[in-house]
Design a protein around this motif. Structure first.
Motif, PDB file in Angstrom:
ATOM      1  N   THR A  79       1.599  -4.904  -1.150  1.00 22.31           N
ATOM      2  CA  THR A  79       2.354  -6.184  -1.073  1.00 22.31           C
ATOM      3  C   THR A  79       2.996  -6.309   0.228  1.00 22.31           C
ATOM      4  N   ASP A 187      -7.271  -7.632   3.209  1.00 24.71           N
ATOM      5  CA  ASP A 187      -6.594  -6.789   2.218  1.00 24.71           C
ATOM      6  C   ASP A 187      -7.930  -5.982   1.531  1.00 24.71           C
ATOM      7  N   LYS A 212      -4.098   2.705  -5.484  1.00 28.27           N
ATOM      8  CA  LYS A 212      -5.267   2.229  -5.923  1.00 28.27           C
ATOM      9  C   LYS A 212      -6.356   3.334  -5.373  1.00 28.27           C
TER      10      LYS A 212
HETATM   11  N1  PLP Z   1      -3.859  -6.811  -3.093  1.00 30.22           N
HETATM   12  C1  PLP Z   1      -4.765  -6.271  -4.029  1.00 30.22           C
HETATM   13  C2  PLP Z   1      -6.133  -6.965  -3.936  1.00 30.22           C
HETATM   14  C3  PLP Z   1      -4.223  -5.637  -5.216  1.00 30.22           C
HETATM   15  O1  PLP Z   1      -5.034  -5.506  -6.148  1.00 30.22           O
HETATM   16  C4  PLP Z   1      -2.819  -5.291  -5.068  1.00 30.22           C
HETATM   17  C5  PLP Z   1      -2.057  -4.617  -6.430  1.00 30.22           C
HETATM   18  O2  PLP Z   1      -2.491  -4.769  -7.450  1.00 30.22           O
HETATM   19  C6  PLP Z   1      -1.927  -5.495  -4.068  1.00 30.22           C
HETATM   20  C7  PLP Z   1      -2.529  -6.157  -2.927  1.00 30.22           C
HETATM   21  C8  PLP Z   1      -0.554  -5.170  -3.945  1.00 30.22           C
HETATM   22  O3  PLP Z   1      -0.394  -3.862  -4.070  1.00 30.22           O
HETATM   23  P1  PLP Z   1       1.032  -2.980  -4.274  1.00 30.22           P
HETATM   24  O4  PLP Z   1       0.686  -2.918  -5.649  1.00 30.22           O
HETATM   25  O5  PLP Z   1       1.006  -1.702  -3.741  1.00 30.22           O
HETATM   26  O6  PLP Z   1       2.039  -3.866  -3.791  1.00 30.22           O
END
Ligand code: PLP
Length: 415
Positions: A79, A187, A212
């Motif tokens: 994020t 992303d 992830k």
């Molecule tokens: N972008 C995508 C495609 C995601 O699946 C996620 C998390 O689910 C994020 C961004 C956000 O990542 P984080 O949980 O590390 O903030």
């Protein structure tokens, strides 16, 4: 929220790797080695040792992505990395230019991209074009290019969608944008565990999230091409070349680097293994009446880890309760961060209807997990459709029955 102990007693088959993946042993080891690290900006020997660990992790990330260590900025997760790219690049463009910059993104982006983009537009900091996807969740390069304007200052297109697993042609888009002076952010949070991100696909900015790909939650990476103007989100001690102030999170950064190195070493084998498992899972479940797979038909354009299904005539809450009762951990419809269920904007953008069920595999997944999910769902889905699903015990292969009840249940965000 369900208490930890309760989760532990029923959590038997984990099929929610798209939401978060268990840490790899390499990440656990790095995390525990550096938990007592000194401040990596301190000049004493202990501080220098901690700094060496951070820089070693940065090198690992750079090697994994085929970029320079100078382009790697550690963040608190995907994020923050997305926000840094979207807001940081947009604000830098606004500061340099006389006109309001234009931003292009897509309707299937994660909220970590769409929300800052919309927020910037609402404030008048940018004008915004949101490109719609095709029905399979992919975004065509031509559609993105058609949205460009002379004042476009950033394009942000995700590498792979978290719900459908639809993969976009990011290298193709990067090539098409070359020479146009328009930076491209992607992303790559869902993509990096199974797709090769060599030479960082030629993009100018990329967001990753360690949880992830077998790292811990709470750490991620923003890859920012050298020379890309970015206004920092946080001002402070000027760490990470002033782009991201804040005391280095030594243990988290080290674990992130270790996880990514392990994930990349394992990637080809994992992709092949998960491809076989996910196809078996999808084939068995789509043989059931009223169950259809969504996302791209061509396996080359979908993540090997994701099986996204749409169920006809089955209540979403009943599916969630049934899966919980059977000890299958999987995500139903996407929900907002506060935990309240709502329709998935991704499915809406794709024009898809039905009760969604995302089964996502990862590095710990086994054939036994897939067999068990097939057994449970093959029994559960027809039973729920015939209206006998609520409040009924769901038995697993071994005949263990877990009573379900009409307990109020927050839907997991499970992005
Ligand atoms: N972008 C995508 C495609 C995601 O699946 C996620 C998390 O689910 C994020 C961004 C956000 O990542 P984080 O949980 O590390 O903030």
């Amino acid at each position: 929220m369900v208490a930890d102990a309760t989760v532990a007693t029923v959590m038997t088959t984990y099929l929610d790797h798209a939401a978060t993946t268990p840490p790899r042993p390499e990440a656990r080891a790095a995390l525990s080695s550096w938990l007592d690290a000194a401040n990596a900006s301190a000049s004493h020997l202990a501080g220098q040792a901690a700094r060496v660990a951070v820089e070693a992790a940065r090198d690992e990330v750079a090697t994994a992505l085929g970029c320079s260590p100078h382009e790697v900025v550690f963040t608190s997760g995907g994020t923050e990395a997305d926000n840094l790219a979207v807001k940081g690049v947009a604000w830098a463009a606004r500061d340099r230019r006389r006109h309001v910059p234009h931003l292009v993104t897509t309707a299937v982006e994660h909220p970590a991209v769409l929300e800052p983009a919309r927020w910037l537009a609402e404030r008048g900091d940018v004008t915004l074009t949101v490109v719609p996807p095709a029905r399979d969740g992919r975004v065509e390069v031509e559609r993105v290019l058609a949205a460009l304007r002379p004042e476009t200052a950033l394009v942000s297109v995700m590498a792979a969608n978290n719900e459908l697993g639809a993969v976009n042609d990011v290298p193709g888009l990067a090539a098409a944008l070359t020479g146009r002076g328009v930076p491209l952010h992607t992303d790559a949070v869902q993509a990096v565990a199974t797709l090769d991100v060599g030479d960082r696909w030629g993009v100018d900015a990329m967001a990753l999230s360690a949880h992830k790909f077998g790292g811990p939650q709470g750490v991620g990476v923003a890859v920012l091409r050298r020379g890309l103007p970015v206004v920092p989100l946080a001002h402070g001690g000027g760490q990470d070349r002033g782009v991201r102030s804040g005391t280095f999170a030594v243990a988290l950064d080290a674990a992130c680097g270790a996880a990514l190195t392990a994930a990349v070493a394992d990637r080809e084998g994992l992709r092949a293994r998960l491809g076989v498992l996910s196809e078996r899972l999808a084939a068995a479940l789509t043989a059931l009446e009223g169950v259809a797979r969504s996302g791209p038909a061509d396996p080359g354009w979908r993540l090997a880890s994701h099986v996204h299904l749409l169920l006809d005539g089955v209540d979403a809450d009943a599916v969630s309760l049934g899966l919980d009762a059977a000890g299958i951990v999987a995500s139903g419809g996407a929900a907002c961060g506060a935990g309240a269920a709502k329709a998935s904007p991704v499915l809406e953008a794709c024009g898809l209807e039905g009760t969604p069920l995302r089964l996502s595999l990862g590095w710990t997944s086994t054939g036994a997990d897939v067999d068990r999910a097939i057994d449970v769902l093959t029994e559960l889905i027809p039973r729920l459709r015939s209206g006998h699903g609520r409040g009924v015990a769901v038995a697993d292969r071994g005949g263990r029955g877990v009573p379900t009840g009409p307990v109020p249940r927050p839907t997991s965000p499970a992005r």
